[in-house]
Design a protein around this motif. Structure first.
Motif, PDB file in Angstrom:
ATOM      1  N   ARG A 170       0.797  -1.086  -0.038  1.00  0.00           N
ATOM      2  CA  ARG A 170       0.027   0.071   0.122  1.00  0.00           C
ATOM      3  C   ARG A 170       0.936   1.196  -0.201  1.00  0.00           C
ATOM      4  O   ARG A 170       0.519   2.182  -0.585  1.00  0.00           O
ATOM      5  CB  ARG A 170      -1.153   0.049   1.211  1.00  0.00           C
ATOM      6  CG  ARG A 170      -2.302  -0.992   0.938  1.00  0.00           C
ATOM      7  CD  ARG A 170      -3.208  -0.891   2.297  1.00  0.00           C
ATOM      8  NE  ARG A 170      -4.001  -1.901   2.139  1.00  0.00           N
ATOM      9  CZ  ARG A 170      -3.717  -2.973   2.999  1.00  0.00           C
ATOM     10  NH1 ARG A 170      -2.619  -3.252   3.612  1.00  0.00           N
ATOM     11  NH2 ARG A 170      -4.627  -3.925   2.951  1.00  0.00           N
ATOM     12  N   CYS A 229       2.586   1.702  -3.603  1.00  0.00           N
ATOM     13  CA  CYS A 229       1.533   2.112  -4.518  1.00  0.00           C
ATOM     14  C   CYS A 229       1.103   3.278  -4.301  1.00  0.00           C
ATOM     15  O   CYS A 229       0.968   4.111  -5.320  1.00  0.00           O
ATOM     16  CB  CYS A 229       0.124   1.153  -4.458  1.00  0.00           C
ATOM     17  SG  CYS A 229       0.592  -0.771  -5.087  1.00  0.00           S
ATOM     18  N   TYR A 231      -3.149  -0.633  -6.199  1.00  0.00           N
ATOM     19  CA  TYR A 231      -2.800  -1.495  -5.453  1.00  0.00           C
ATOM     20  C   TYR A 231      -3.498  -2.914  -5.814  1.00  0.00           C
ATOM     21  O   TYR A 231      -2.998  -4.034  -5.566  1.00  0.00           O
ATOM     22  CB  TYR A 231      -3.446  -1.249  -3.966  1.00  0.00           C
ATOM     23  CG  TYR A 231      -3.321  -2.334  -2.917  1.00  0.00           C
ATOM     24  CD1 TYR A 231      -2.278  -2.553  -2.371  1.00  0.00           C
ATOM     25  CD2 TYR A 231      -4.336  -2.967  -2.502  1.00  0.00           C
ATOM     26  CE1 TYR A 231      -2.154  -3.613  -1.416  1.00  0.00           C
ATOM     27  CE2 TYR A 231      -4.602  -4.027  -1.591  1.00  0.00           C
ATOM     28  CZ  TYR A 231      -3.183  -4.183  -1.022  1.00  0.00           C
ATOM     29  OH  TYR A 231      -3.136  -5.121   0.018  1.00  0.00           O
TER      30      TYR A 231
END
Length: 120
Positions: free
Chosen positions: A106, A109, A116
């Protein structure tokens, strides 16, 4: 046009990622300490592994599944998370992507503007 991937290109991409957040805070080794391979695998964009019983690591990326620089860099970033987890012993036996992996994914990203859902 298909992207012609080379180990040198993978090492350069890895070095780029090492300089960007969140990777730059992880203490990743220089590309010289990693073996980069190009495969023709159809079932996976990339793969990280460690030579059993050694501190030698390799990352392989498929020329069949990565046709553009953006795709290659996204999946290289994915494998770098696996490398980091192995180096820091953050893997969970029997789990490919544990909670730590998802937390790091996460963050990667978000920092790099990646999807994600596609990343994992």
């Amino acid at each position: 046009m298909a992207l012609l991937i080379t180990p040198k290109m993978l090492a350069a991409g890895y070095e780029f990622l090492r300089t960007t957040p969140p990777f730059r805070g992880w203490g990743l080794p220089h590309a010289d300490a990693i073996e980069f391979r190009v495969t023709k695998a159809l079932g996976e964009h990339g793969h990280y592994n460690r030579f059993i019983g050694t501190d030698e690591h390799w990352i392989a990326m498929s020329e069949k599944c990565n046709g553009h620089p953006a795709t290659l860099m996204m999946f290289l970033a994915h494998e770098v998370i696996h490398l980091h987890q192995a180096l820091k012993k953050l893997e969970t036996k029997g789990a490919t992507h544990n909670a730590d992996f998802h937390r790091r994914a996460r963050a990667v990203c978000k920092a790099h503007g990646l999807d994600y859902k596609l990343f994992v």
